[in-house]
Write a protein that holds these residues in place. Structure first.
Motif, short mmCIF file in Angstrom:
data_model
loop_
_atom_site.label_atom_id
_atom_site.label_comp_id
_atom_site.label_asym_id
_atom_site.label_seq_id
_atom_site.Cartn_x
_atom_site.Cartn_y
_atom_site.Cartn_z
N GLY A 192 5.04 9.37 9.51
CA GLY A 192 5.34 9.51 10.93
C GLY A 192 4.20 9.09 11.82
O GLY A 192 4.39 8.41 12.83
N ALA A 193 2.97 9.47 11.45
CA ALA A 193 1.79 9.11 12.24
C ALA A 193 1.57 7.60 12.23
O ALA A 193 1.16 7.02 13.23
N PHE A 194 1.85 6.96 11.10
CA PHE A 194 1.66 5.52 11.00
C PHE A 194 2.68 4.77 11.85
O PHE A 194 2.36 3.75 12.47
N ILE A 195 3.92 5.26 11.88
CA ILE A 195 4.97 4.62 12.68
C ILE A 195 4.75 4.89 14.17
O ILE A 195 4.89 4.00 15.00
N GLY A 196 4.38 6.15 14.49
CA GLY A 196 4.15 6.52 15.88
C GLY A 196 5.43 6.91 16.58
O GLY A 196 6.54 6.66 16.09
N PRO A 197 5.33 7.51 17.76
CA PRO A 197 6.53 7.93 18.51
C PRO A 197 7.38 6.74 18.92
O PRO A 197 6.90 5.83 19.60
N GLY A 198 8.62 6.72 18.45
CA GLY A 198 9.51 5.61 18.77
C GLY A 198 9.07 4.28 18.17
O GLY A 198 9.49 3.23 18.64
N GLY A 199 8.21 4.34 17.14
CA GLY A 199 7.73 3.12 16.51
C GLY A 199 6.63 2.42 17.29
O GLY A 199 6.27 1.27 17.00
N ILE A 207 -4.75 1.46 7.46
CA ILE A 207 -4.20 2.38 6.47
C ILE A 207 -5.32 3.14 5.76
O ILE A 207 -5.23 4.37 5.57
N GLU A 208 -6.37 2.42 5.40
CA GLU A 208 -7.49 3.08 4.71
C GLU A 208 -8.17 4.09 5.62
O GLU A 208 -8.67 5.12 5.16
N ALA A 209 -8.19 3.81 6.93
CA ALA A 209 -8.76 4.76 7.88
C ALA A 209 -7.92 6.04 7.92
O ALA A 209 -8.45 7.15 8.02
N MET A 210 -6.60 5.88 7.85
CA MET A 210 -5.72 7.05 7.83
C MET A 210 -5.93 7.87 6.56
O MET A 210 -5.86 9.11 6.58
N LEU A 211 -6.16 7.17 5.45
CA LEU A 211 -6.31 7.85 4.16
C LEU A 211 -7.72 8.39 3.95
O LEU A 211 -7.96 9.15 3.01
N PHE A 212 -8.66 8.00 4.85
CA PHE A 212 -10.06 8.39 4.67
C PHE A 212 -10.23 9.90 4.85
O PHE A 212 -9.82 10.48 5.86
N LYS A 213 -10.83 10.54 3.88
CA LYS A 213 -11.12 11.98 3.93
C LYS A 213 -12.60 12.18 3.59
O LYS A 213 -13.00 12.05 2.43
N PRO A 214 -13.43 12.49 4.61
CA PRO A 214 -14.86 12.69 4.33
C PRO A 214 -15.10 13.93 3.47
O PRO A 214 -14.34 14.92 3.55
N GLU A 215 -16.12 13.86 2.64
CA GLU A 215 -16.46 14.97 1.75
C GLU A 215 -17.53 15.84 2.39
O GLU A 215 -18.50 15.35 2.97
N LYS A 216 -17.35 17.13 2.25
CA LYS A 216 -18.28 18.10 2.82
C LYS A 216 -19.66 17.93 2.20
O LYS A 216 -19.80 17.84 0.97
N GLY A 217 -20.68 17.85 3.06
CA GLY A 217 -22.05 17.70 2.59
C GLY A 217 -22.51 16.26 2.47
O GLY A 217 -23.69 16.02 2.20
N LYS A 272 0.84 -1.19 0.00
CA LYS A 272 0.00 0.00 0.00
C LYS A 272 0.88 1.25 0.00
O LYS A 272 2.02 1.21 0.48
N ARG A 273 0.32 2.34 -0.51
CA ARG A 273 1.05 3.61 -0.53
C ARG A 273 0.30 4.64 0.32
O ARG A 273 -0.93 4.71 0.28
N ILE A 274 1.07 5.42 1.09
CA ILE A 274 0.49 6.48 1.90
C ILE A 274 1.25 7.77 1.64
O ILE A 274 2.43 7.74 1.27
N PRO A 275 0.60 8.93 1.82
CA PRO A 275 1.31 10.21 1.62
C PRO A 275 2.49 10.33 2.57
O PRO A 275 2.49 9.77 3.67
#
Length: 541
Positions: A369-376, A420-430, A361-364
Motif C-alpha cells: 500500500g505504501a509503495f502504491i500510495g493513495p489512489g496510486g 524499493i531498497e529504501a523502503m526495505l532498509f531497516k537500520p540496525e541498533k548500535g 523485486k519482492r516486498i513485504p
C-alpha cells in the motif's frame, strides 16, 4: 521417437475400448435405415480417353523437377489442351466428369512417379530437405526477429516482450487463466499468390498457430520474467508453413535474449501408398500434401519431440509406416536444427538496447500500500519520473508483493530499485550510518540515509554535539554528509533516534550531568506528602 510410437500404441488400445462401446450401443438400439441416393455418374470410356491424354504428359512434367509456378503453368496447359479437344456440346454435357478425370489422372501420375522412381515434383528424393536460408535480427527495431526460408516457403517471426499486464487472458468454459507465452500465426493471401480481402483470423490460422505455440512453449523457462508474444507472418508458402513458423519463432526468441532451454525445429512428413508399396516423404510441398495420404508434422529438440500432429486421408496406418515416418522425421529435424544453430547457436545474453529490461523485486505485503500510495499517486509519480512501467502482483503462496519493473533506460530502472531498497532498509541498533542533511528545522535536522534515499529520520539538536547548540546551522548545513549512530526507538518520543555526538570524542574535562532521581528529592524545604499531618489535626490547627 520410440516413446512417441509407444504412446500412440497405448492410446490406440484405449480408443478400441471406446469403439467397442459405440458398436454395442448401435447393436442395442438397432441401425437406422440408410437413405438411398443416386450414385455419382461415371463414364469408364471417357475416363480411359482422358487418362491416355493426360497421364504421360503429367508424368513428364512432374519428373522435370521444375518450380511451383512453372509446374502449375504446365499442368494448366495440359488441362486446357484436353478440354479443348472436346466440342462445346460435350463440354457442357460432360464438363464435371472431364475436370474430375483430368484431376484423377494427374494425381495418379504424380503418385506413381514417387512410388516407382522415388522422385518428387521438385526433383528431390523422398528423404531430401529443400535448401534452407535463415537470418536473425532481420527487423532491427523489434525486440527480436528472424526470417526462415525453406524452398518456396518463407516465414518472418517477431518477438515482443512485456510485463504480466500483457499476458493473454484465457476465458473458456473449460479453462480460465493467463498465458505468458503465446504465438500468433498469420497466413495472408499474397503468400500463395492470391489477391483477396482479409476476413479475419481463419480456423486454419488458429490451428497452425496453436501447434507452433505448443511446439515452443515447453522450451520457455518457467522463471522467464517477461510475457513473450511471437507473431509469424508467412510471406510465401509451398507447404510446411507451420513448421517454418516454429523454426523462425525459435530463432526470434533466441535473438530477443529469452533464455530458451533448447532450440526447436519442425518438419512436415507425407505419405504416398498403394497397397504394399509406400513412400514416406520428408519436408512435403503443398501439392504433396494435397495429393498424398498423410500430413504428419513433428517438432522437437535434439533430445526429443515437443509436439506432433497427424492428418490421415486413408483408412488406416500400420505401425511400421508410423515408426519409419518418425525416424525419417528425426533425421530431417536434426538437419534443419543444424541450420538454425549455425545462424544463432545460443540465446543472446541480454535483451537488445531498445528492448525493455525486466527486473523483479519482492516486498513485504504490508509495504504494498505504501509503495502504491493513495489512489496510486506514489507509483504513478515514480513511473513518470523514471520512464518505467511498474506492475505489482501478490504472490498467492507467500502473499508477498511481486514488483515488475520494465524499462529501456537503466538509470530509470536503478532509480525504482533504489526506491524499493529504501523502503526495505531497516537500520540496525548500535550501527553507524552515513546520512545527508535534507531539511533544517529549529529543533534539529532531517537527514536521510545515503544508502536508502527517501528513508528519513530526525537528528535532534541535542544530539548534534556535546556542547550546547543554540542554532542547528552552527553545526550542520543543508546538503552536509555526516555519520550518525542509530539507537532504535526512543522510549520517550516513541520515534527513531540517531545521534552525531555519540560517535564524537567528549571534550576534555567534560562531566556528564548527574541523572535526576525522581524518587529522592533531596533535602528540600518543601514537605512531601509523607510529612503532612492527618486531616483532623490540620482542621484543629
Amino acid at each position: 521417437e520410440e516413446e512417441m510410437a509407444e504412446a500412440i500404441k497405448f492410446a490406440h488400445e484405449a480408443i478400441k475400448v471406446q469403439c467397442e462401446a459405440q458398436v454395442k450401443l448401435a447393436e442395442a438400439f438397432g441401425k437406422k435405415e440408410t437413405r438411398e441416393y443416386e450414385p455419382e455418374a461415371e463414364d469408364e470410356e471417357l475416363a480411359k480417353k482422358i487418362n491416355d491424354l493426360v497421364y504421360d504428359k503429367t508424368y513428364e512434367v512432374a519428373k522435370a523437377g521444375s518450380s511451383k509456378q512453372e509446374r502449375s503453368a504446365a499442368f494448366s496447359e495440359i488441362k486446357d489442351e484436353v478440354i479443348s479437344s472436346f466440342s462445346e456440346e460435350e463440354q457442357v454435357e460432360l464438363g464435371k466428369l472431364i475436370h474430375k478425370y483430368i484431376a484423377k489422372s494427374q494425381k495418379n501420375a504424380i503418385r506413381d512417379l514417387t512410388l516407382n522412381e522415388g522422385l518428387r515434383l521438385d526433383g528431390r528424393k523422398t528423404t531430401e530437405i529443400r535448401p534452407i536460408w535463415c537470418e536473425v535480427d532481420y527487423l532491427p527495431s523489434t525486440h527480436g526477429s528472424s526470417i526462415f526460408t525453406r524452398g518456396e516457403t518463407q516465414a518472418l517471426a517477431t518477438v515482443t516482450l512485456g510485463t504480466s499486464r500483457e499476458a493473454n487472458v484465457i476465458d473458456m468454459p473449460s479453462f480460465e487463466g493467463e498465458e505468458k507465452f503465446y504465438l500468433h500465426y498469420n497466413f495472408p493471401p499474397f503468400s500463395t499468390g492470391e489477391a483477396r480481402p482479409l476476413r479475419g483470423t481463419s480456423r486454419r490460422e488458429v490451428g497452425h498457430g496453436n501447434l507452433a505455440q505448443r511446439a515452443l512453449k515447453g522450451m520457455i523457462p518457467s522463471d522467464c520474467p517477461y510475457t513473450v508474444r511471437v507473431v509469424s507472418e508467412v510471406l510465401e508458402s509451398n507447404g510446411s508453413s507451420s513448421m517454418a513458423t516454429v523454426c523462425a519463432g525459435t530463432m526470434a526468441i533466441m535473438d530477443a535474449g529469452v533464455q530458451m532451454k533448447k532450440p526447436v525445429s519442425g518438419i512436415a512428413m507425407g505419405l504416398i501408398s498403394d497397397g504394399d508399396k509406400y513412400a514416406v516423404l520428408s519436408d512435403i510441398l503443398g501439392d504433396e500434401d494435397h495429393l498424398g495420404d498423410m500430413d504428419f508434422k513433428v517438432t522437437g529438440t535434439a533430445d526429443g519431440i515437443t509436439a506432433c500432429q497427424m492428418d490421415i486421408k486413408i483408412k488406416g496406418l500400420s505401425y511400421e509406416i508410423l515408426v519409419n515416418a518418425l525416424q525419417q522425421a528425426r533425421e530431417g529435424r536434426l538437419h534443419i536444427l543444424s541450420k538454425l544453430t549455425d545462424t544463432i547457436s545460443s540465446p543472446n545474453a541480454d535483451v537488445k538496447g531498445h528492448a525493455p529490461k525486466m527486473i523483479t523485486k519482492r516486498i513485504p505485503n504490508d509495504l504494498i500500500g505504501a509503495f502504491i500510495g493513495p489512489g496510486g499517486k506514489t507509483i504513478q509519480e515514480l513511473q513518470k519520473e523514471t520512464g518505467t512501467t511498474i506492475v505489482i502482483n501478490e504472490d498467492p503462496v507467500t502473499e508477498e508483493g511481486v514488483v515488475e519493473i520494465l524499462g529501456t533506460n537503466q538509470t530509470g530502472i536503478d532509480a525504482v530499485i533504489a526506491k524499493i531498497e529504501a523502503m526495505l532498509f531497516k537500520p540496525e541498533k548500535g550501527s553507524v550510518y552515513e546520512v545527508k542533511v535534507i531539511k533544517m528545522l529549529d529543533f534539529g535536522a532531517v537527514v536521510e540515509y545515503t544508502e536508502a534515499p527517501g528513508n528519513e529520520v530526525l537528528l535532534h539538536v541535542s544530539e548534534l554535539a556535546w556542547e550546547r547548540t543554540d542554532n542547528v546551522s552552527d553545526v550542520v548545513k543543508l546538503g552536509d554528509i555526516l555519520d550518525v549512530k542509530y539507537f532504535g526507538i526512543d522510549p520517550k518520543t516513541r520515534k527513531e533516534k540517531v545521534s552525531r555526538k555519540a560517535i564524537l570524542p567528549k571534550p576534555e574535562g567534560w562531566e556528564d550531568r548527574p541523572k535526576r532521581d525522581n524518587n529522592n528529592r533531596g533535602n528540600s524545604n518543601h514537605k512531601g506528602r509523607d510529612n503532612r499531618k492527618p486531616r483532623h489535626e490540620r482542621k484543629n490547627d
